[in-house]
Design a protein around this motif. Sequence first.
Motif, PDB file in Angstrom:
ATOM      1  N   PHE A 110       0.168   1.606   5.589  1.00  0.00           N
ATOM      2  CA  PHE A 110       1.280   2.131   4.804  1.00  0.00           C
ATOM      3  C   PHE A 110       2.485   1.203   4.835  1.00  0.00           C
ATOM      4  CE2 PHE A 110       4.333   5.394   3.362  1.00  0.00           C
ATOM      5  CZ  PHE A 110       3.596   5.907   2.298  1.00  0.00           C
ATOM      6  N   GLY A 111       2.591   0.398   5.877  1.00  0.00           N
ATOM      7  CA  GLY A 111       3.678  -0.577   5.916  1.00  0.00           C
ATOM      8  C   GLY A 111       3.614  -1.547   4.754  1.00  0.00           C
ATOM      9  N   ILE A 112       2.407  -1.898   4.324  1.00  0.00           N
ATOM     10  CA  ILE A 112       2.262  -2.802   3.173  1.00  0.00           C
ATOM     11  C   ILE A 112       2.792  -2.122   1.916  1.00  0.00           C
ATOM     12  CG2 ILE A 112       0.642  -4.188   1.819  1.00  0.00           C
ATOM     13  CD1 ILE A 112      -1.233  -4.180   4.204  1.00  0.00           C
ATOM     14  N   TRP A 113       2.492  -0.808   1.792  1.00  0.00           N
ATOM     15  CA  TRP A 113       3.001  -0.069   0.632  1.00  0.00           C
ATOM     16  C   TRP A 113       4.530  -0.006   0.648  1.00  0.00           C
ATOM     17  CZ3 TRP A 113       1.541   1.460  -3.986  1.00  0.00           C
ATOM     18  CH2 TRP A 113       2.346   2.384  -4.664  1.00  0.00           C
ATOM     19  N   LEU A 114       5.118   0.179   1.820  1.00  0.00           N
ATOM     20  CA  LEU A 114       6.579   0.213   1.917  1.00  0.00           C
ATOM     21  C   LEU A 114       7.178  -1.136   1.535  1.00  0.00           C
ATOM     22  CD1 LEU A 114       7.076   2.274   5.214  1.00  0.00           C
ATOM     23  CD2 LEU A 114       7.249   3.064   2.845  1.00  0.00           C
ATOM     24  N   CYS A 115       6.492  -2.215   1.878  1.00  0.00           N
ATOM     25  CA  CYS A 115       6.946  -3.551   1.452  1.00  0.00           C
ATOM     26  C   CYS A 115       6.914  -3.663  -0.064  1.00  0.00           C
ATOM     27  CB  CYS A 115       6.077  -4.630   2.091  1.00  0.00           C
ATOM     28  SG  CYS A 115       6.357  -4.860   3.861  1.00  0.00           S
ATOM     29  N   PHE A 116       5.893  -3.090  -0.689  1.00  0.00           N
ATOM     30  CA  PHE A 116       5.826  -3.104  -2.156  1.00  0.00           C
ATOM     31  C   PHE A 116       7.032  -2.378  -2.748  1.00  0.00           C
ATOM     32  CE2 PHE A 116       4.521  -0.728  -6.000  1.00  0.00           C
ATOM     33  CZ  PHE A 116       4.402  -1.803  -6.870  1.00  0.00           C
ATOM     34  N   CYS A 117       7.390  -1.232  -2.172  1.00  0.00           N
ATOM     35  CA  CYS A 117       8.546  -0.484  -2.673  1.00  0.00           C
ATOM     36  C   CYS A 117       9.827  -1.299  -2.531  1.00  0.00           C
ATOM     37  CB  CYS A 117       8.676   0.846  -1.926  1.00  0.00           C
ATOM     38  SG  CYS A 117       7.354   2.024  -2.292  1.00  0.00           S
ATOM     39  N   LEU A 118       9.952  -2.065  -1.434  1.00  0.00           N
ATOM     40  CA  LEU A 118      11.124  -2.928  -1.264  1.00  0.00           C
ATOM     41  C   LEU A 118      11.169  -4.019  -2.322  1.00  0.00           C
ATOM     42  CD1 LEU A 118      11.243  -3.338   2.636  1.00  0.00           C
ATOM     43  CD2 LEU A 118      12.799  -2.012   1.187  1.00  0.00           C
ATOM     44  N   VAL A 119      10.012  -4.571  -2.663  1.00  0.00           N
ATOM     45  CA  VAL A 119       9.959  -5.595  -3.720  1.00  0.00           C
ATOM     46  C   VAL A 119      10.370  -4.990  -5.054  1.00  0.00           C
ATOM     47  CG1 VAL A 119       8.434  -7.119  -5.018  1.00  0.00           C
ATOM     48  CG2 VAL A 119       8.218  -6.978  -2.533  1.00  0.00           C
ATOM     49  N   VAL A 120       9.895  -3.764  -5.349  1.00  0.00           N
ATOM     50  CA  VAL A 120      10.275  -3.091  -6.595  1.00  0.00           C
ATOM     51  C   VAL A 120      11.791  -2.927  -6.650  1.00  0.00           C
ATOM     52  CG1 VAL A 120      10.108  -0.959  -7.920  1.00  0.00           C
ATOM     53  CG2 VAL A 120       8.069  -1.906  -6.835  1.00  0.00           C
ATOM     54  N   LEU A 151      -1.901  -3.771 -13.251  1.00  0.00           N
ATOM     55  CA  LEU A 151      -1.801  -5.135 -12.733  1.00  0.00           C
ATOM     56  C   LEU A 151      -0.784  -5.940 -13.511  1.00  0.00           C
ATOM     57  CD1 LEU A 151      -2.713  -7.455 -10.923  1.00  0.00           C
ATOM     58  CD2 LEU A 151      -4.569  -7.898 -12.559  1.00  0.00           C
ATOM     59  N   TRP A 152      -0.856  -5.849 -14.854  1.00  0.00           N
ATOM     60  CA  TRP A 152       0.051  -6.640 -15.692  1.00  0.00           C
ATOM     61  C   TRP A 152       1.489  -6.143 -15.559  1.00  0.00           C
ATOM     62  CZ3 TRP A 152      -3.364  -9.933 -15.702  1.00  0.00           C
ATOM     63  CH2 TRP A 152      -4.689  -9.669 -16.059  1.00  0.00           C
ATOM     64  N   GLN A 153       1.661  -4.839 -15.350  1.00  0.00           N
ATOM     65  CA  GLN A 153       3.013  -4.325 -15.135  1.00  0.00           C
ATOM     66  C   GLN A 153       3.584  -4.827 -13.817  1.00  0.00           C
ATOM     67  OE1 GLN A 153       4.609   0.039 -14.286  1.00  0.00           O
ATOM     68  NE2 GLN A 153       4.266  -0.282 -16.466  1.00  0.00           N
ATOM     69  N   VAL A 154       2.757  -4.812 -12.769  1.00  0.00           N
ATOM     70  CA  VAL A 154       3.247  -5.265 -11.468  1.00  0.00           C
ATOM     71  C   VAL A 154       3.568  -6.750 -11.499  1.00  0.00           C
ATOM     72  CG1 VAL A 154       2.623  -5.602  -9.044  1.00  0.00           C
ATOM     73  CG2 VAL A 154       2.101  -3.440 -10.175  1.00  0.00           C
ATOM     74  N   VAL A 155       2.686  -7.561 -12.063  1.00  0.00           N
ATOM     75  CA  VAL A 155       2.926  -8.998 -12.063  1.00  0.00           C
ATOM     76  C   VAL A 155       4.125  -9.359 -12.928  1.00  0.00           C
ATOM     77  CG1 VAL A 155       1.397  -9.586 -14.004  1.00  0.00           C
ATOM     78  CG2 VAL A 155       1.800 -11.261 -12.194  1.00  0.00           C
ATOM     79  N   PHE A 156       4.338  -8.641 -14.051  1.00  0.00           N
ATOM     80  CA  PHE A 156       5.466  -8.950 -14.924  1.00  0.00           C
ATOM     81  C   PHE A 156       6.763  -8.374 -14.370  1.00  0.00           C
ATOM     82  CE2 PHE A 156       8.383  -8.215 -18.442  1.00  0.00           C
ATOM     83  CZ  PHE A 156       8.349  -9.438 -19.095  1.00  0.00           C
ATOM     84  N   ALA A 157       6.752  -7.121 -13.944  1.00  0.00           N
ATOM     85  CA  ALA A 157       7.988  -6.462 -13.526  1.00  0.00           C
ATOM     86  C   ALA A 157       8.388  -6.795 -12.099  1.00  0.00           C
ATOM     87  CB  ALA A 157       7.844  -4.947 -13.686  1.00  0.00           C
ATOM     88  N   HIS A 158       7.397  -7.084 -11.223  1.00  0.00           N
ATOM     89  CA  HIS A 158       7.721  -7.254  -9.808  1.00  0.00           C
ATOM     90  C   HIS A 158       7.186  -8.549  -9.209  1.00  0.00           C
ATOM     91  CE1 HIS A 158       8.826  -3.169 -10.536  1.00  0.00           C
ATOM     92  NE2 HIS A 158       7.578  -2.769 -10.657  1.00  0.00           N
TER      93      HIS A 158
END
Length: 481
Positions: free
Chosen positions: A96-106, A399-406
């Motif tokens: 879950f720590g990896i998911w929290l890192c994703f939220c920080l990147v967002v 995938l395309w939303q994540v790579v483009f937006a984040h």
Amino acid sequence: MSAEPGRVSDLPRKWAPGHALTVVAPSSGRLGVVDRAVDQPTPGLWRGPGSLLVWLLALYPLWWVLGLQALIFPMLAVPMAISLTRRRHVELPPAFGIWLCFCLVVAASLLMLDVNPPGTVAGGWLGRLPGALYRFGGYISVTIIALYAVNLSEREFPRRRLIGLLSYLGLVTVVGGLLGTFAGTFEFTSPVEAVLPHGIRSNGFVKSLVHPQASQVMDFLGYETPRPAAPWGYTNTWGNIMAICAGWIAVAAFCFRTSTRHRVAAVALLAIAVVPIVHSMNRGLWLNLGVIAVVVAVRMFIVGRLWMIGVLVGAGLVALLAIAVTPLGDVVSARIDNGHSDDGRGYSTEQALAAVPHSPVLGFGSTRNTVGSADSIAIGPTEACPNCGSRTLGGNGQLWQVVFAHGLAGVACYLGFFLAVLWRFRRDHSPVGIVGWVVMVLSLTSMFYYNALLPPLVLTMLCYVLLWRNERDGAVEGMAP
């Protein structure tokens, strides 16, 4: 001193009456200690621990009717967050720590909202902020809902109840699909939609969130064709959730000690589901069902349950035969002959990837609209063709939303989380473990053509919760051996 996951240790009970202190071994993947109720009776369905999940999932048809189909997730995430703050300790499941890192990147990518990559419609930070905050709020809601579900003990909220809710949503999806197939023009103004100003509710995106409709009516076959969407807003979302919930229908019916009538009803439901599945003309759903069959067959082969492979093959052959000898076969043929969105999706993907070098690490914070189309920069949406030109970059797949937006940082965290979950639970060959693992696989295969926010990602996270609780709490009571 330590205790195995799901077991109460021999430590003195010093916290509160009716509670026991559980100290977890480091190998379990949990953090700290967890306060668990052990002596109190199991709470009711609509009150007490876990009841917010029941309100969220069991009443989803009501939220759809009210026009809250997307808003209900952040709305109920607020009391869930309050509930978490009242716990002495909040448990973090594996990876879950990896998911929290994703939220920080967002969150960090919001700084890039004023960047205008080449070939996109110019705009500013403030104008793009509402859409970006909606997506960020969606990820935060997913995070809170997952933590809320993880921190429920088996006594507070049995896994069987959560499995029942997921299978119930499968039933709701099939019924909604039948409504979209046979009453495709059914729609109405929801209470939420009625109170919104005309300028807001006429926006296409807002309308998709608050306007209940049975289907999305499209004419790519040369005539108007309803594609089931109820109660999820979009045909693609309907297909995504149908694939996620199908396996839980089977688990609820065949992996617990249930009546023959219940199992016959489940078989009938899955058979009837073939009708809206075909009429949805959703190739992503068809592919996902194939992925489910292959992954389950491989897992069954690994554990030596070869008879299950025979059941899967037999069910698949019966379904294909039924499609071939009924008018459903004509629908499949027509869909295969009409690619519809292929060119637009290809163009959007190409443009999204071409923009990455202009902000490779954090992306652009949100989606962008292209100037024109693949044919000409002068082509844009009109009243007769609202979808012509002005393609949304990041709108044709998670995938395309994540790579483009984040950016690449977002992609690394997003993919890293799901890959870590798959690796962690690869040896769970129980029914819950197999179906939950398959849903994690679907999150990776469908990200090329489905956007996951918001309902599909919530349900995917709840499947992840089931995987962890299955490891933490041991065998599910009432599950057939």
